[in-house]
Design a protein around this motif. Structure first.
Motif, PDB file in Angstrom:
ATOM      1  N   LYS A 104      52.714   3.921  38.116  1.00 45.80           N
ATOM      2  CA  LYS A 104      51.316   4.257  38.483  1.00 45.80           C
ATOM      3  C   LYS A 104      50.569   3.650  39.488  1.00 45.80           C
ATOM      4  N   LEU A 148      41.252   8.068  38.405  1.00 46.83           N
ATOM      5  CA  LEU A 148      41.577   7.110  39.208  1.00 46.83           C
ATOM      6  C   LEU A 148      42.857   7.589  40.378  1.00 46.83           C
ATOM      7  N   PRO A 186      41.346  15.586  33.892  1.00 48.89           N
ATOM      8  CA  PRO A 186      41.496  15.143  35.387  1.00 48.89           C
ATOM      9  C   PRO A 186      41.919  13.630  35.180  1.00 48.89           C
ATOM     10  N   MET A 238      39.089   0.329  36.712  1.00 50.57           N
ATOM     11  CA  MET A 238      39.179   1.279  35.943  1.00 50.57           C
ATOM     12  C   MET A 238      39.847   0.904  34.733  1.00 50.57           C
ATOM     13  N   PHE A 296      44.606  -0.012  35.016  1.00 54.82           N
ATOM     14  CA  PHE A 296      45.256  -0.893  33.760  1.00 54.82           C
ATOM     15  C   PHE A 296      46.377   0.092  33.454  1.00 54.82           C
ATOM     16  N   ALA A 305      38.824   1.840  31.607  1.00 54.12           N
ATOM     17  CA  ALA A 305      38.603   2.802  30.436  1.00 54.12           C
ATOM     18  C   ALA A 305      39.858   3.432  29.902  1.00 54.12           C
TER      19      ALA A 305
HETATM   20  O1  C5P Z   1      48.408   7.181  33.522  1.00 58.80           O
HETATM   21  P1  C5P Z   1      47.471   6.251  32.565  1.00 58.80           P
HETATM   22  O2  C5P Z   1      46.555   7.117  31.880  1.00 58.80           O
HETATM   23  O3  C5P Z   1      48.468   5.288  31.671  1.00 58.80           O
HETATM   24  O4  C5P Z   1      46.667   5.599  33.586  1.00 58.80           O
HETATM   25  C1  C5P Z   1      46.010   4.373  33.498  1.00 58.80           C
HETATM   26  C2  C5P Z   1      44.910   4.029  34.283  1.00 58.80           C
HETATM   27  O5  C5P Z   1      44.403   5.488  34.836  1.00 58.80           O
HETATM   28  C3  C5P Z   1      43.794   3.475  33.845  1.00 58.80           C
HETATM   29  O6  C5P Z   1      43.192   2.407  34.903  1.00 58.80           O
HETATM   30  C4  C5P Z   1      42.771   4.407  33.522  1.00 58.80           C
HETATM   31  O7  C5P Z   1      41.549   4.118  33.440  1.00 58.80           O
HETATM   32  C5  C5P Z   1      43.077   5.551  34.710  1.00 58.80           C
HETATM   33  N1  C5P Z   1      42.917   6.828  34.054  1.00 58.80           N
HETATM   34  C6  C5P Z   1      41.909   7.623  34.786  1.00 58.80           C
HETATM   35  N2  C5P Z   1      41.855   8.972  34.212  1.00 58.80           N
HETATM   36  C7  C5P Z   1      42.541   9.405  33.358  1.00 58.80           C
HETATM   37  C8  C5P Z   1      43.525   8.721  32.837  1.00 58.80           C
HETATM   38  C9  C5P Z   1      43.758   7.295  33.230  1.00 58.80           C
HETATM   39  O8  C5P Z   1      41.265   7.242  35.682  1.00 58.80           O
HETATM   40  N3  C5P Z   1      42.531  10.760  33.055  1.00 58.80           N
END
Ligand code: C5P
Length: 226
Positions: A160, A128, A125, A93, A146, A95
């Protein structure tokens, strides 16, 4: 001749920002361009992986040999990723999913008003974290996140890694020049579950992608032997 290293492996990569609309012409987002995720998909496909890229809005062209699903919002990305997840050997992930969306989306362009306007936001939501909880591909599925941070890089990334139940996380410092949003390079640290921190020099995003895919391969190899 040895077989390409991700041959027969199904790899899901997410990339880019998400757009969260207030109305038909305005949205909340972030400066992600998708470069890191597209580089990951490019590298995995070059290693003969069967690659599916789920991308938020990006101007980048679809990498060669990659199946591309374009989405706009975090909820669309969630739907697309969760539908594909059970069949994947690894999910990376990359994104920059918007953490919030406007609570209300106006059907028509919102009119200017005099003075201040307050907006209400709702948490999106965490895609990840949901994958980490349910591990839809079974215990050998490799999950990679990431963490883009502006302070306390290691502490925040480690939190995380544990909270989202990942195999490893790629941490990058957004305040460092040559790193982060829009840059062609990235200086990252990779944190493993056993506490190991690998500090990489400033590399092109494609070189970072090679290092990440090396680790994905290692993890997939481990899964086969236990
Ligand atoms: O908590 P944070 O946004 O910093 O976490 C980053 C990681 O979680 C990234 O790998 C991002 O793609 C994923 N993420 C996710 N869904 C979200 C927020 C972040 O999958 N709503």
């Amino acid at each position: 001749l040895t077989a390409p290293s991700l041959a027969g492996r199904r790899i899901l990569v997410s990339a880019g920002p998400t757009w969260e609309p207030f109305d038909p012409v305005r949205f909340i987002s972030n400066p992600s361009t998708g470069k890191m995720g597209y580089a990951l998909a490019t590298v995995a496909a070059r290693r003969s992986g069967e690659v599916h890229l789920v991308s938020g809005p990006s101007t980048l062209a679809a990498p060669q040999g990659v199946r591309l699903s374009k989405v706009v919002t975090a909820r669309e990305m969630q739907e697309s990723v969760l539908a594909l997840a059970p069949g994947m050997d690894a999910i990376v992930m990359a994104a920059a999913v918007s953490d919030f969306r406007p609570t209300e989306e106006a059907p028509q362009k919102i009119k200017k008003i005099a003075g201040e306007e307050a907006v209400r936001l709702t948490r999106n939501p965490d895609i990840l974290a949901a994958l980490g909880r349910s591990r839809p591909g079974g215990r050998h599925q490799v999950l990679v996140g990431f963490a883009a941070e502006t302070e306390n890089l290691i502490e925040n990334a480690r939190e995380k890694l544990i909270e989202k139940n990942l195999d490893f996380i790629v941490a990058n410092n957004l305040t460092q020049s040559g790193s982060g949003f829009g840059s062609d390079t990235n200086q990252v640290k990779i944190l493993d579950r056993d506490g190991t921190i690998t500090e990489l020099p400033c590399l092109t995003k494609e070189e970072v992608a090679e290092m990440v895919m090396d680790r994905v391969e290692q993890q997939l190899g481990k899964g086969e032997h236990d």
